[in-house]
Motif scaffolding. Structure first.
Motif, PDB file in Angstrom:
ATOM      1  N   LYS A  33      17.138  11.543  12.756  1.00  0.00           N
ATOM      2  CA  LYS A  33      18.069  10.871  11.845  1.00  0.00           C
ATOM      3  C   LYS A  33      18.481   9.481  12.335  1.00  0.00           C
ATOM      4  CE  LYS A  33      19.720  15.055   9.678  1.00  0.00           C
ATOM      5  NZ  LYS A  33      19.128  14.953   8.391  1.00  0.00           N
ATOM      6  N   ASP A  34      18.472   9.257  13.663  1.00  0.00           N
ATOM      7  CA  ASP A  34      18.829   7.939  14.191  1.00  0.00           C
ATOM      8  C   ASP A  34      17.770   6.892  13.872  1.00  0.00           C
ATOM      9  OD1 ASP A  34      21.213   8.879  15.278  1.00  0.00           O
ATOM     10  OD2 ASP A  34      20.269   9.386  17.198  1.00  0.00           O
ATOM     11  N   GLU A  35      16.527   7.319  13.706  1.00  0.00           N
ATOM     12  CA  GLU A  35      15.419   6.393  13.449  1.00  0.00           C
ATOM     13  C   GLU A  35      14.988   6.372  11.976  1.00  0.00           C
ATOM     14  OE1 GLU A  35      14.034   4.278  15.695  1.00  0.00           O
ATOM     15  OE2 GLU A  35      15.544   4.956  17.123  1.00  0.00           O
ATOM     16  N   SER A  36      15.568   7.240  11.148  1.00  0.00           N
ATOM     17  CA  SER A  36      15.215   7.319   9.733  1.00  0.00           C
ATOM     18  C   SER A  36      16.134   6.423   8.909  1.00  0.00           C
ATOM     19  CB  SER A  36      15.325   8.768   9.240  1.00  0.00           C
ATOM     20  OG  SER A  36      14.411   9.585   9.935  1.00  0.00           O
ATOM     21  N   GLU A  37      15.672   6.060   7.716  1.00  0.00           N
ATOM     22  CA  GLU A  37      16.453   5.196   6.836  1.00  0.00           C
ATOM     23  C   GLU A  37      16.431   5.750   5.419  1.00  0.00           C
ATOM     24  OE1 GLU A  37      15.948   0.697   8.032  1.00  0.00           O
ATOM     25  OE2 GLU A  37      13.976   1.657   7.859  1.00  0.00           O
ATOM     26  N   SER A  38      17.581   5.647   4.719  1.00  0.00           N
ATOM     27  CA  SER A  38      17.690   6.058   3.322  1.00  0.00           C
ATOM     28  C   SER A  38      18.120   4.862   2.498  1.00  0.00           C
ATOM     29  CB  SER A  38      18.745   7.154   3.159  1.00  0.00           C
ATOM     30  OG  SER A  38      18.357   8.310   3.841  1.00  0.00           O
ATOM     31  N   PHE A  39      17.522   4.729   1.320  1.00  0.00           N
ATOM     32  CA  PHE A  39      17.840   3.630   0.416  1.00  0.00           C
ATOM     33  C   PHE A  39      18.030   4.184  -0.984  1.00  0.00           C
ATOM     34  CE2 PHE A  39      15.112   2.129   3.798  1.00  0.00           C
ATOM     35  CZ  PHE A  39      15.772   1.006   4.266  1.00  0.00           C
ATOM     36  N   GLU A  40      19.130   3.858  -1.624  1.00  0.00           N
ATOM     37  CA  GLU A  40      19.358   4.285  -3.002  1.00  0.00           C
ATOM     38  C   GLU A  40      18.368   3.621  -3.943  1.00  0.00           C
ATOM     39  OE1 GLU A  40      21.295   6.681  -4.418  1.00  0.00           O
ATOM     40  OE2 GLU A  40      21.603   7.253  -2.337  1.00  0.00           O
ATOM     41  N   PHE A  41      17.932   2.399  -3.599  1.00  0.00           N
ATOM     42  CA  PHE A  41      16.934   1.711  -4.414  1.00  0.00           C
ATOM     43  C   PHE A  41      16.109   0.806  -3.508  1.00  0.00           C
ATOM     44  CE2 PHE A  41      15.206  -1.447  -7.320  1.00  0.00           C
ATOM     45  CZ  PHE A  41      14.725  -0.634  -8.330  1.00  0.00           C
ATOM     46  N   ASP A  42      14.816   1.031  -3.489  1.00  0.00           N
ATOM     47  CA  ASP A  42      13.898   0.222  -2.698  1.00  0.00           C
ATOM     48  C   ASP A  42      12.516   0.356  -3.327  1.00  0.00           C
ATOM     49  OD1 ASP A  42      12.987  -1.456  -0.695  1.00  0.00           O
ATOM     50  OD2 ASP A  42      13.401  -0.082   0.952  1.00  0.00           O
ATOM     51  N   LYS A  43      11.519  -0.212  -2.688  1.00  0.00           N
ATOM     52  CA  LYS A  43      10.168  -0.123  -3.235  1.00  0.00           C
ATOM     53  C   LYS A  43       9.202   0.395  -2.190  1.00  0.00           C
ATOM     54  CE  LYS A  43       8.633  -4.769  -2.070  1.00  0.00           C
ATOM     55  NZ  LYS A  43       8.056  -6.005  -2.558  1.00  0.00           N
ATOM     56  N   LEU A  44       8.136   1.020  -2.670  1.00  0.00           N
ATOM     57  CA  LEU A  44       7.026   1.449  -1.836  1.00  0.00           C
ATOM     58  C   LEU A  44       5.771   0.838  -2.423  1.00  0.00           C
ATOM     59  CD1 LEU A  44       7.814   5.242  -1.349  1.00  0.00           C
ATOM     60  CD2 LEU A  44       8.075   3.426   0.326  1.00  0.00           C
ATOM     61  N   GLU A  45       4.921   0.311  -1.564  1.00  0.00           N
ATOM     62  CA  GLU A  45       3.659  -0.271  -2.016  1.00  0.00           C
ATOM     63  C   GLU A  45       2.533   0.706  -1.719  1.00  0.00           C
ATOM     64  OE1 GLU A  45       3.139  -4.298  -0.664  1.00  0.00           O
ATOM     65  OE2 GLU A  45       5.272  -4.700  -0.885  1.00  0.00           O
ATOM     66  N   PHE A  46       1.676   0.935  -2.706  1.00  0.00           N
ATOM     67  CA  PHE A  46       0.564   1.875  -2.599  1.00  0.00           C
ATOM     68  C   PHE A  46      -0.747   1.162  -2.890  1.00  0.00           C
ATOM     69  CE2 PHE A  46       4.236   4.443  -3.623  1.00  0.00           C
ATOM     70  CZ  PHE A  46       4.093   5.526  -2.785  1.00  0.00           C
ATOM     71  N   PHE A  47      -1.828   1.765  -2.423  1.00  0.00           N
ATOM     72  CA  PHE A  47      -3.174   1.267  -2.698  1.00  0.00           C
ATOM     73  C   PHE A  47      -3.972   2.410  -3.286  1.00  0.00           C
ATOM     74  CE2 PHE A  47      -7.559   0.246  -1.286  1.00  0.00           C
ATOM     75  CZ  PHE A  47      -7.703  -0.953  -1.982  1.00  0.00           C
ATOM     76  N   ASP A  48      -4.578   2.205  -4.443  1.00  0.00           N
ATOM     77  CA  ASP A  48      -5.322   3.273  -5.111  1.00  0.00           C
ATOM     78  C   ASP A  48      -6.830   3.199  -4.892  1.00  0.00           C
ATOM     79  OD1 ASP A  48      -6.214   1.228  -6.760  1.00  0.00           O
ATOM     80  OD2 ASP A  48      -5.237   1.982  -8.568  1.00  0.00           O
ATOM     81  N   GLY A  49      -7.249   2.405  -3.924  1.00  0.00           N
ATOM     82  CA  GLY A  49      -8.674   2.244  -3.651  1.00  0.00           C
ATOM     83  C   GLY A  49      -9.243   0.974  -4.242  1.00  0.00           C
ATOM     84  N   ARG A  50      -8.531   0.428  -5.210  1.00  0.00           N
ATOM     85  CA  ARG A  50      -8.979  -0.824  -5.830  1.00  0.00           C
ATOM     86  C   ARG A  50      -7.911  -1.902  -5.817  1.00  0.00           C
ATOM     87  NH1 ARG A  50     -10.158   0.363 -11.559  1.00  0.00           N
ATOM     88  NH2 ARG A  50      -8.429   1.729 -11.180  1.00  0.00           N
ATOM     89  N   GLN A  51      -6.666  -1.482  -5.961  1.00  0.00           N
ATOM     90  CA  GLN A  51      -5.594  -2.469  -6.048  1.00  0.00           C
ATOM     91  C   GLN A  51      -4.299  -1.890  -5.481  1.00  0.00           C
ATOM     92  OE1 GLN A  51      -5.391  -3.168 -10.239  1.00  0.00           O
ATOM     93  NE2 GLN A  51      -4.256  -1.308 -10.665  1.00  0.00           N
ATOM     94  N   PHE A  52      -3.390  -2.780  -5.133  1.00  0.00           N
ATOM     95  CA  PHE A  52      -2.060  -2.386  -4.695  1.00  0.00           C
ATOM     96  C   PHE A  52      -1.148  -2.292  -5.913  1.00  0.00           C
ATOM     97  CE2 PHE A  52      -3.777  -4.115  -0.799  1.00  0.00           C
ATOM     98  CZ  PHE A  52      -3.298  -3.236   0.152  1.00  0.00           C
ATOM     99  N   PHE A  53      -0.175  -1.377  -5.846  1.00  0.00           N
ATOM    100  CA  PHE A  53       0.838  -1.301  -6.895  1.00  0.00           C
ATOM    101  C   PHE A  53       2.154  -0.873  -6.254  1.00  0.00           C
ATOM    102  CE2 PHE A  53      -1.181   2.811  -6.692  1.00  0.00           C
ATOM    103  CZ  PHE A  53      -0.168   3.730  -6.876  1.00  0.00           C
TER     104      PHE A  53
END
Length: 87
Positions: A33-53
């Motif tokens: 828990k000392d090294e973890s982070e929680s955000f009510e609103f943030d973004k995650l970037e993903f790659f589907d093999g062709r493009q990032f979204f």
């Protein structure tokens, strides 16, 4: 020929997945828990093999550690993720 992945072909689930963040660490591991982070609103970037979204919303960045003073076991962690995702 390899079929192209499409989110539209994935059926919507009605299974109760519990409460956010929906995941628990593998047996023998804990969330640091000392090294973890929680955000009510943030973004995650993903790659589907062709493009990032980008997906946005509530985000939990968990730091996973071994229970007690045990040395990190990457294979145990990787195996549990594969089993969870049925890879």
């Amino acid at each position: 020929m390899k079929k192209e992945f499409s989110w539209a072909e994935i059926p919507e689930s009605t299974v109760d997945i519990g409460e956010f963040p929906y995941l628990t660490p593998p047996k023998g591991m804990i969330v640091d828990k000392d090294e973890s982070e929680s955000f009510e609103f943030d973004k995650l970037e993903f790659f589907d093999g062709r493009q990032f979204f980008v997906l946005d919303g509530k985000v939990e960045r968990m730091s996973i550690a071994m229970e007690g003073d045990k040395e990190w076991e990457q294979y145990l962690f990787d195996k549990s993720v594969s089993e969870y995702l049925n890879l």
